[in-house]
Design a protein around this motif. Structure first.
Motif, mmCIF file in Angstrom:
data_model
loop_
_atom_site.group_PDB
_atom_site.id
_atom_site.type_symbol
_atom_site.label_atom_id
_atom_site.label_comp_id
_atom_site.label_asym_id
_atom_site.label_seq_id
_atom_site.Cartn_x
_atom_site.Cartn_y
_atom_site.Cartn_z
ATOM 1 N N PRO A 107 0.796 -1.231 0.000
ATOM 2 C CA PRO A 107 0.000 0.000 0.000
ATOM 3 C C PRO A 107 0.827 1.279 0.000
ATOM 4 O O PRO A 107 0.436 2.266 -0.620
ATOM 5 N N GLN A 108 1.977 1.266 0.671
ATOM 6 C CA GLN A 108 2.799 2.471 0.707
ATOM 7 C C GLN A 108 3.246 2.878 -0.689
ATOM 8 O O GLN A 108 3.397 4.062 -0.996
ATOM 9 N N LEU A 111 -0.887 2.776 -3.130
ATOM 10 C CA LEU A 111 -2.177 3.352 -2.760
ATOM 11 C C LEU A 111 -2.056 4.782 -2.231
ATOM 12 O O LEU A 111 -0.997 5.197 -1.753
ATOM 13 N N THR A 112 -3.162 5.501 -2.286
ATOM 14 C CA THR A 112 -3.230 6.872 -1.787
ATOM 15 C C THR A 112 -3.608 6.861 -0.306
ATOM 16 O O THR A 112 -4.681 6.364 0.057
ATOM 17 N N PRO A 113 -2.764 7.383 0.570
ATOM 18 C CA PRO A 113 -3.117 7.425 1.993
ATOM 19 C C PRO A 113 -4.227 8.434 2.242
ATOM 20 O O PRO A 113 -4.299 9.475 1.582
ATOM 21 N N THR A 132 -4.423 -0.175 7.717
ATOM 22 C CA THR A 132 -3.315 0.733 8.015
ATOM 23 C C THR A 132 -1.981 0.060 7.715
ATOM 24 O O THR A 132 -1.802 -1.127 7.988
ATOM 25 N N GLU A 136 -0.281 4.838 8.223
ATOM 26 C CA GLU A 136 -1.161 5.533 7.287
ATOM 27 C C GLU A 136 -2.396 4.680 7.013
ATOM 28 O O GLU A 136 -2.287 3.468 6.770
ATOM 29 N N TYR A 138 -5.532 3.602 4.630
ATOM 30 C CA TYR A 138 -5.708 3.565 3.180
ATOM 31 C C TYR A 138 -7.129 3.249 2.722
ATOM 32 O O TYR A 138 -7.459 3.523 1.564
ATOM 33 N N TYR A 316 -10.205 1.294 -1.788
ATOM 34 C CA TYR A 316 -8.914 1.966 -1.880
ATOM 35 C C TYR A 316 -8.807 2.795 -3.162
ATOM 36 O O TYR A 316 -9.500 2.536 -4.150
ATOM 37 N N LYS A 319 -2.467 5.197 -6.469
ATOM 38 C CA LYS A 319 -1.736 6.438 -6.688
ATOM 39 C C LYS A 319 -1.844 6.928 -8.126
ATOM 40 O O LYS A 319 -1.565 8.093 -8.411
#
Length: 434
Positions: A107-108, A111-113, A132, A136, A138, A316, A319
């Motif tokens: 996710p880091q 994905l967009t936090p 999380t 962060e 998500y 979710y 990015k």
């Protein structure tokens, strides 16, 4: 967790698979509208929920047009999600697993936090934990949580003067009284082997209460079922109940729907199950759903009594979603996590548990067992199932638990065998330390 995961989906939403494709809004967007694409799994019941959610969202957000895309379920769908994320070709907003499987899609990186969004403060802390990564948040929740524990027949409890047990000793005492009354104390349904796992899997709240570091140590090959008393207890429960003669006579051939019907009709006092089965109760035993209550699997310490939760999947934003589409996707994600979103979800699917958004309330006519589960969550007496904390689950668990529950294998041997099964799975997943 694939087979039980499939069963969870079957009980909560799923009926059968369908081909992937695009549904919903037209590709033609009205002037001034922003079109986004929402990707979710292709189960027919899930698609029905998605369509209801989109309709409710668009009615409130006339400047956004949501196109619904679907993907296959299971490993094929997992691979599609990973591929589309890796190639920056993901839908503008999508539904996917929470917990350990979310971590598998990095996710880091992908994905967009959304930690700063206002709706995040309205999430149940347990769900927030499983969406999380690196502090962060998500995801917003797709549907309610479900709990693992014991369905029980309420009229039988009233007739025999029984109280909901908070310890295993109290549970066994209730079983003795139920057997003396000529009723099968505990229903088992080994014709469908996945159901045999519930007494082990639903016991994880008790494992975590006794050994808070178990999930992490288990994942890192530092804790074993065979050498952790709290973890081995689930296998011991199976062995103890079988030896006491507390199963239904046809436990080897009975099926899942037989179990639901037995506990609803009072032919059995208890049925270890996950609350995704609540919507199916009325089909298995028409008119009897209000006769079924639910309690968490009892442990050794009444003060730590609580329920093991299977958390909903998440919504979710990748990015790759930018600009106006990002703003629209955030609106959709927030709507899913709102009271209006919960209402839209509940209008399209029976509820097997409470929502994990604090502002969402259950309908007044929800099944008693759902209210029972909700009480644990409201009181903060809940822990996520092990699969949300660790990616490792041995695929042979259901065969091993059938053997223990049938008197073929001892609890101690079963725990050792399952540890070997877990080792093979961890090595196949390439997890460090194995």
């Amino acid at each position: 967790m694939r087979k039980l995961g499939a069963a969870l989906l079957t009980g909560a939403l799923c009926l059968s698979g369908c081909s992937a494709g695009s549904l919903g809004s037209s590709d033609e967007t009205a002037a001034g509208q922003t079109q986004i694409t929402f990707l979710t799994n292709n189960d027919p019941a899930n698609v029905k929920v998605a369509e209801a959610m989109i309709a409710a969202f668009e009615a409130k957000n006339t400047g956004v047009d949501v196109k619904l895309d679907t993907r296959p379920q299971g490993s094929e769908g997992d691979n599609l999600v990973k591929t589309r994320l890796a190639t920056a070709d993901m839908a503008d907003v999508f539904e996917y697993n929470s917990g350990s499987l979310l971590q598998a899609i990095a996710p880091q990186t992908n994905l967009t936090p959304v930690s700063g969004e206002a709706w995040v403060g309205d999430l149940d802390p347990v769900f927030k934990q499983v969406v999380t990564a690196n502090n962060e948040v998500y995801g917003s929740p797709w549907g309610p949580a479900v709990g693992g524990g014991i369905f029980y027949n309420k009229p039988l409890y009233t007739k025999l003067g029984l109280q909901v047990p908070k310890t295993w000793a109290d549970f066994m005492s209730n079983n003795a009284k139920i057997k003396a009354a000529g009723v099968a104390p505990v229903q088992q349904t080994y014709s469908e082997t996945w159901t045999s796992q519930v007494l082990v899997l639903a016991d994880f709240h008790n494992v975590a209460a006794a050994d808070p570091g178990f999930a992490e140590n288990y994942t890192n090959n530092k804790a074993k079922y065979a050498t952790t008393p709290a973890a081995q207890a689930g296998f011991q429960h199976l062995e103890e109940l079988h030896k006491a003669g507390y199963w239904n006579k046809d436990f080897a051939s009975a099926k899942y729907n037989d179990g639901l019907a037995a506990v609803a009709e009072g032919k059995a006092g208890h049925y270890p199950m996950i609350t995704f089965g609540i919507p199916a109760l009325d089909t298995a035993a028409p008119g009897k759903v209000n006769d079924v209550g639910f309690f968490a699997l009892p442990g050794t310490d009444a003060s730590k009594n609580g329920v093991t939760l299977w958390e909903p999947s998440g919504i979710y934003i990748p990015k790759s979603t930018e600009g106006d589409k990002l703003a629209a996707a955030k609106k959709f994600q927030a709507f899913v996590a709102s009271a209006e979103g919960c209402t839209a979800y509940g209008s399209a699917a029976p509820l097997g548990g409470p929502f994990v958004v604090k502002s969402c309330t259950l309908p007044a006519d929800v099944a008693p067992a759902v209210k029972d589960l909700s009480a644990y969550i409201d009181a903060g007496q809940a822990s996520p199932a092990l699969e949300f904390l660790s990616p490792i689950k041995g695929p042979a668990l259901e065969q091993i638990t059938v053997e223990v529950g049938s008197g073929i294998r001892s609890a101690g041997d079963a725990a050792k065998l399952y540890d070997e099964d877990v080792k093979k799975q961890a090595q196949q997943l390439g997890i460090q330390g194995w």
